[in-house]
Scaffold this motif. Structure first.
Motif, PDB file in Angstrom:
ATOM      1  N   VAL A  74      24.960 -63.680 114.132  1.00  0.00           N
ATOM      2  CA  VAL A  74      25.118 -64.045 112.527  1.00  0.00           C
ATOM      3  C   VAL A  74      24.132 -64.771 112.052  1.00  0.00           C
ATOM      4  N   HIS A  75      23.980 -65.962 112.661  1.00  0.00           N
ATOM      5  CA  HIS A  75      22.672 -66.744 112.356  1.00  0.00           C
ATOM      6  C   HIS A  75      21.275 -65.970 112.106  1.00  0.00           C
ATOM      7  N   ALA A  76      20.910 -65.224 113.155  1.00  0.00           N
ATOM      8  CA  ALA A  76      19.688 -64.464 113.423  1.00  0.00           C
ATOM      9  C   ALA A  76      19.516 -63.319 112.066  1.00  0.00           C
ATOM     10  N   PHE A  77      20.636 -62.662 112.015  1.00  0.00           N
ATOM     11  CA  PHE A  77      20.520 -61.775 110.935  1.00  0.00           C
ATOM     12  C   PHE A  77      20.208 -62.164 109.583  1.00  0.00           C
ATOM     13  N   VAL A  78      21.047 -63.598 109.250  1.00  0.00           N
ATOM     14  CA  VAL A  78      20.745 -64.226 108.052  1.00  0.00           C
ATOM     15  C   VAL A  78      19.540 -64.762 107.953  1.00  0.00           C
ATOM     16  N   ALA A  79      19.107 -65.353 108.924  1.00  0.00           N
ATOM     17  CA  ALA A  79      17.719 -66.033 109.087  1.00  0.00           C
ATOM     18  C   ALA A  79      16.721 -64.807 108.716  1.00  0.00           C
ATOM     19  N   ALA A  80      16.646 -63.757 109.540  1.00  0.00           N
ATOM     20  CA  ALA A  80      15.814 -62.724 109.254  1.00  0.00           C
ATOM     21  C   ALA A  80      15.697 -62.210 107.728  1.00  0.00           C
ATOM     22  N   ALA A  81      17.044 -61.940 107.353  1.00  0.00           N
ATOM     23  CA  ALA A  81      17.086 -61.450 105.744  1.00  0.00           C
ATOM     24  C   ALA A  81      16.386 -62.697 104.758  1.00  0.00           C
ATOM     25  N   ASP A  82      16.947 -64.083 104.912  1.00  0.00           N
ATOM     26  CA  ASP A  82      16.178 -65.142 104.325  1.00  0.00           C
ATOM     27  C   ASP A  82      14.704 -64.792 104.468  1.00  0.00           C
ATOM     28  N   GLU A 100      10.614 -67.331 112.098  1.00  0.00           N
ATOM     29  CA  GLU A 100      10.452 -67.810 113.557  1.00  0.00           C
ATOM     30  C   GLU A 100      11.707 -67.939 114.062  1.00  0.00           C
ATOM     31  N   ASP A 101      12.707 -68.519 113.316  1.00  0.00           N
ATOM     32  CA  ASP A 101      14.214 -68.808 113.826  1.00  0.00           C
ATOM     33  C   ASP A 101      14.643 -67.530 114.298  1.00  0.00           C
ATOM     34  N   ALA A 102      14.549 -66.447 113.434  1.00  0.00           N
ATOM     35  CA  ALA A 102      15.169 -65.281 113.878  1.00  0.00           C
ATOM     36  C   ALA A 102      14.585 -64.545 115.051  1.00  0.00           C
ATOM     37  N   VAL A 103      13.320 -64.585 115.081  1.00  0.00           N
ATOM     38  CA  VAL A 103      12.615 -64.132 116.256  1.00  0.00           C
ATOM     39  C   VAL A 103      13.187 -64.621 117.842  1.00  0.00           C
ATOM     40  N   ASP A 104      13.341 -66.109 117.553  1.00  0.00           N
ATOM     41  CA  ASP A 104      13.586 -66.752 118.811  1.00  0.00           C
ATOM     42  C   ASP A 104      15.245 -66.297 118.971  1.00  0.00           C
ATOM     43  N   THR A 105      16.043 -66.229 118.302  1.00  0.00           N
ATOM     44  CA  THR A 105      17.414 -66.270 118.413  1.00  0.00           C
ATOM     45  C   THR A 105      17.592 -64.431 118.789  1.00  0.00           C
ATOM     46  N   LYS A 108      16.388 -64.430 122.370  1.00  0.00           N
ATOM     47  CA  LYS A 108      17.440 -64.967 123.452  1.00  0.00           C
ATOM     48  C   LYS A 108      18.625 -63.859 123.802  1.00  0.00           C
ATOM     49  N   ASN A 109      18.924 -63.486 122.736  1.00  0.00           N
ATOM     50  CA  ASN A 109      20.036 -62.758 122.512  1.00  0.00           C
ATOM     51  C   ASN A 109      19.641 -60.913 122.864  1.00  0.00           C
ATOM     52  N   HIS A 110      18.511 -60.687 123.498  1.00  0.00           N
ATOM     53  CA  HIS A 110      18.148 -59.474 123.916  1.00  0.00           C
ATOM     54  C   HIS A 110      18.240 -58.436 123.069  1.00  0.00           C
ATOM     55  N   LEU A 112      16.655 -56.003 121.033  1.00  0.00           N
ATOM     56  CA  LEU A 112      15.390 -55.695 121.123  1.00  0.00           C
ATOM     57  C   LEU A 112      15.029 -55.245 119.604  1.00  0.00           C
ATOM     58  N   SER A 113      15.484 -54.360 119.129  1.00  0.00           N
ATOM     59  CA  SER A 113      15.299 -53.443 117.959  1.00  0.00           C
ATOM     60  C   SER A 113      14.901 -54.713 116.806  1.00  0.00           C
ATOM     61  N   GLU A 114      16.013 -55.686 116.636  1.00  0.00           N
ATOM     62  CA  GLU A 114      15.706 -56.535 115.515  1.00  0.00           C
ATOM     63  C   GLU A 114      14.652 -57.508 116.248  1.00  0.00           C
ATOM     64  N   TRP A 115      14.270 -57.776 117.234  1.00  0.00           N
ATOM     65  CA  TRP A 115      13.526 -58.736 117.638  1.00  0.00           C
ATOM     66  C   TRP A 115      12.077 -58.148 117.511  1.00  0.00           C
ATOM     67  N   VAL A 116      11.853 -56.863 117.786  1.00  0.00           N
ATOM     68  CA  VAL A 116      10.464 -56.195 117.356  1.00  0.00           C
ATOM     69  C   VAL A 116      10.379 -56.216 115.817  1.00  0.00           C
ATOM     70  N   SER A 117      11.301 -56.055 114.999  1.00  0.00           N
ATOM     71  CA  SER A 117      11.270 -55.956 113.473  1.00  0.00           C
ATOM     72  C   SER A 117      10.891 -57.197 112.995  1.00  0.00           C
ATOM     73  N   ALA A 118      11.560 -58.376 113.604  1.00  0.00           N
ATOM     74  CA  ALA A 118      11.268 -59.582 113.103  1.00  0.00           C
ATOM     75  C   ALA A 118       9.774 -59.857 113.362  1.00  0.00           C
ATOM     76  N   LEU A 119       9.579 -59.717 114.468  1.00  0.00           N
ATOM     77  CA  LEU A 119       8.222 -59.967 115.078  1.00  0.00           C
ATOM     78  C   LEU A 119       7.013 -59.526 114.132  1.00  0.00           C
ATOM     79  N   VAL A 120       7.124 -58.124 113.726  1.00  0.00           N
ATOM     80  CA  VAL A 120       6.555 -57.467 112.847  1.00  0.00           C
ATOM     81  C   VAL A 120       6.271 -58.134 111.404  1.00  0.00           C
ATOM     82  N   ILE A 121       7.399 -58.435 110.865  1.00  0.00           N
ATOM     83  CA  ILE A 121       7.643 -59.031 109.641  1.00  0.00           C
ATOM     84  C   ILE A 121       6.848 -60.413 109.575  1.00  0.00           C
TER      85      ILE A 121
END
Length: 362
Positions: A74-82, A100-105, A108-110, A112-121
């Motif tokens: 929940v925190h990761a999705f909200v941080a990424a949106a923010d 950076e917070d979203a990428v880290d979370t 850690k929670n594997h 993958l799709s959200e991790w890569v998307s956040a890295l690109v943004i």
């Protein structure tokens, strides 16, 4: 189909309209993680459509869900949106902090799709502040993750981003390689947004080396954007690159030649545009190889007037012919040259003039 499956189905069509995502959003009272994921996706689409007010409202809703006892996702999705909304609003420091917070979370929670998307943004956030080397590190990590998992959609976004950043660093050959790889990946997609973004970037990369080819790709990219109701460019700060590239091309080619090449690109369908950009050969002769002797004197005259942008009615008046006669001449020109549009005729005329050295710079 669950609410999460509905939202994912909509998200996979990244060019969809906002009302589609609104219908797919889980209602209040749904599990917090599911609601947070939907808010994250909806926020991204709002940003794509330059609706910063809607994105901000969604982030505020997400913060209510993000309590200290909630699922880390929940925190990761909200941080990424923010972070995404902050990037769109130009607040780069805030965007970096949350992304950076979203990428880290996500990592850690594997997820993958959200991790890569956040890295690109996050990479685009660094790139927007001129930190191209830090942006490149993010894109390299995204490419490594997608390659190891055989993923293609997010990989195409990362390749597009990497292509632009290495172009900004002065490596045009490497940029072209990344962009061509990305275009190959999206070839079988029914989403015209990413191919159009890649085609546009390929035009920027080649504008000083192959100006006519660049102008055709620019036209093809714009036509694909039209197919999605002019969805906004993925990151507004790239608009300056397109504007500068168009100025360069108009100066290099001249107004008439640029417009003809641009119209030719606009006439290409999805597959033809990608084939052109990748330099794939056609079984037909290229426009440059079609000799003017294929046409009669009158047909050549009609072709020149088509290149001037005249309608058949206007051509008939100019040449003192009947409209039906002109219709026939235009049809013969298209058939003899193997074309399907007036834009291709116009581009061919300009090429012939270039070949004979008679093109005027207008």
């Amino acid at each position: 189909m669950s609410a999460r499956e509905r939202i994912r189905a909509v998200a996979d069509r990244g060019y969809c309209r906002r009302r589609w995502i609104d219908r797919a959003l889980p209602q209040p009272g749904s599990p917090p993680t599911e609601r947070a994921e939907a808010i994250y996706v909806a926020c991204g689409l709002a940003v794509f459509q330059s609706d910063l007010a809607a994105a901000t409202d969604l982030v505020e809703e997400g913060r209510i869900l993000d309590t200290g006892e909630s699922d880390p996702m929940v925190h990761a999705f909200v941080a990424a949106a923010d972070g995404w909304a902050a990037l769109a609003g130009g607040d780069l420091d805030r965007a970096r902090t949350y992304l950076e917070d979203a990428v880290d979370t996500f990592g850690k929670n594997h997820a993958l799709s959200e991790w890569v998307s956040a890295l690109v943004i996050l990479g685009w956030t660094y790139q927007s502040s001129g930190q191209t080397s830090r942006a490149r590190v993010n894109y390299e990590q995204a490419l490594s993750i997608t390659e190891s998992h055989g993923e293609s959609m997010h990989r195409s976004y990362a390749l597009w981003s990497m292509g632009i950043v290495v172009w900004l660093e002065g490596d045009r050959d490497r940029a072209a390689h990344h962009l061509e790889q990305g275009l190959q990946l999206v070839r079988l997609s029914d989403d015209p947004l990413m191919p159009s973004a890649i085609l546009q970037a390929m035009a920027w990369v080649s504008d000083d080396r192959e100006p006519r080819r660049a102008a055709v790709m620019m036209g093809a990219a714009d036509a694909l954007y039209l197919a999605v109701d002019r969805a906004s460019i993925l990151f507004p700060n790239v608009l300056v690159y397109g504007e500068q590239s168009e100025r360069n091309l108009r100066r290099e080619l001249g107004a008439r030649a640029f417009e003809a090449a641009y119209r030719e690109g606009r006439s290409l369908d999805f597959e033809a545009a990608i084939a052109f950009a990748l330099g794939e050969r056609s079984n037909k002769r290229t426009a440059a190889a079609r000799a003017p002797t294929d046409l009669t004197k009158r047909e050549h005259q009609v072709a020149e007037l088509v290149a001037e942008g005249l309608t058949n009615k206007a051509i008939a008046a100019r040449l003192v012919l009947s409209r039906r006669t002109v219709d026939g001449h235009v049809a013969h020109v298209l058939t003899k040259l193997g074309f399907t549009s007036r834009a291709q005729i116009a581009a061919w005329v300009v090429e012939q003039e270039h070949a004979s050295g008679t093109t005027a710079d207008l």
